[in-house]
Scaffold this motif. Sequence first.
Motif, PDB file in Angstrom:
ATOM      1  N   ARG A  46       2.676 -20.359 135.437  1.00 21.27           N
ATOM      2  CA  ARG A  46       1.408 -20.466 134.706  1.00 21.27           C
ATOM      3  C   ARG A  46       0.702 -19.117 134.657  1.00 21.27           C
ATOM      4  N   THR A  47       0.505 -18.511 135.829  1.00 15.36           N
ATOM      5  CA  THR A  47      -0.218 -17.240 135.873  1.00 15.36           C
ATOM      6  C   THR A  47       0.550 -16.158 135.149  1.00 15.36           C
ATOM      7  N   LEU A  50       0.036 -16.657 131.412  1.00 16.82           N
ATOM      8  CA  LEU A  50      -1.345 -16.384 130.995  1.00 16.82           C
ATOM      9  C   LEU A  50      -1.621 -14.883 130.980  1.00 16.82           C
ATOM     10  N   ASP A  78      -1.665 -25.912 130.311  1.00 14.05           N
ATOM     11  CA  ASP A  78      -2.919 -26.362 129.720  1.00 14.05           C
ATOM     12  C   ASP A  78      -3.227 -25.431 128.545  1.00 14.05           C
ATOM     13  N   ASN A  80      -5.688 -25.272 126.508  1.00 15.00           N
ATOM     14  CA  ASN A  80      -7.052 -24.743 126.467  1.00 15.00           C
ATOM     15  C   ASN A  80      -7.177 -23.496 127.347  1.00 15.00           C
ATOM     16  N   GLU A  81      -6.385 -23.437 128.402  1.00 10.87           N
ATOM     17  CA  GLU A  81      -6.360 -22.221 129.224  1.00 10.87           C
ATOM     18  C   GLU A  81      -5.688 -21.081 128.475  1.00 10.87           C
ATOM     19  N   GLU A  84      -8.121 -19.847 126.104  1.00 11.09           N
ATOM     20  CA  GLU A  84      -9.190 -19.150 126.808  1.00 11.09           C
ATOM     21  C   GLU A  84      -8.827 -17.700 127.115  1.00 11.09           C
ATOM     22  N   ILE A 205     -13.519 -22.179 132.020  1.00 15.28           N
ATOM     23  CA  ILE A 205     -12.303 -22.924 131.671  1.00 15.28           C
ATOM     24  C   ILE A 205     -11.168 -22.481 132.576  1.00 15.28           C
ATOM     25  N   LEU A 206     -11.133 -21.194 132.875  1.00  9.10           N
ATOM     26  CA  LEU A 206     -10.216 -20.652 133.870  1.00  9.10           C
ATOM     27  C   LEU A 206     -10.963 -20.440 135.177  1.00  9.10           C
ATOM     28  N   THR A 210      -7.697 -16.708 138.353  1.00  9.91           N
ATOM     29  CA  THR A 210      -6.750 -16.553 137.251  1.00  9.91           C
ATOM     30  C   THR A 210      -7.321 -15.651 136.166  1.00  9.91           C
ATOM     31  N   ARG A 211      -8.594 -15.859 135.828  1.00  9.34           N
ATOM     32  CA  ARG A 211      -9.195 -15.046 134.778  1.00  9.34           C
ATOM     33  C   ARG A 211      -9.182 -13.574 135.155  1.00  9.34           C
TER      34      ARG A 211
END
Length: 281
Positions: A46-47, A50, A78, A80-81, A84, A205-206, A210-211
Amino acid sequence: MLEVVERFQPGVRARFALRCTADPAFAEAALTYAASVFSRPSLDSRTRLLVMTGQFTMARRHARLRETIVAACNHKLDLNEVLEVILQCSIYGGESIVDEPMDIFLEEVSARGLLDQVKTRALRPGQRKSERSLHEERRTWHPEDAADPRADQLMDKYGWHGISMALVLRPRHTLDNAQFLGSLDEEFTRAFYEFGYSEMYGRQILDHRTRLLCMVGNTLAIGEIVQTRHHMRTAIRQGASAREVLEVLFQSVVTIGHPNIVPERFKDLVQIVESEPGASL
């Protein structure tokens, strides 16, 4: 090796075949390099995806961004992530940088019948502001900021939502920065904290970890060294391990190249880890 890289870059087989036509030695070397990095366990899928989403958006590498979005769909991230991460690129790339990436995102999720699930979870204007609590956020400020009378003065002047979020994320910096910006132009300062910290960093959202790891990747993609250093430190303070930050640096060598990363950003990270309590590589 193709299977490893294909998990993150679905177009790698076609690229590998094309490269083999021109230069098989380069094709194999590049594939081996990418596979050795993408197979490392220090970042979860995931990370990793992203961070790549943000970097290809910032670098305007739209074909690779499309691949990454496809990979994100395949991994059932996800969405939406994923969106984002693209939207957050407006902070360091300007608002126009998100236009083509949003088109690509919408095309890919629409083609898979996933657009409705993204739309139903989109934020409504003002939604996060209504959910936030100054009392709760104040408890997370640095004690020096909480005791400084400028905090309440600046919140009264520019609104608490932006200033408070800045104090959460940039302790012992925000008050001086807001005061300096305000001495130049109060209207711009109000807009800056409202958009950047309230409307964008306050979207939540994040998670911050992560952000901020994505922000490390974003700033590396455009060679913004000062902000890379800042976000590496802040990512660690917001829960990322130093090893995860290092892994973003390693991945970035493959996705955006060596300049400004090897070895200088490695040295920066070592210095940050040595100065941050509890941090360790």
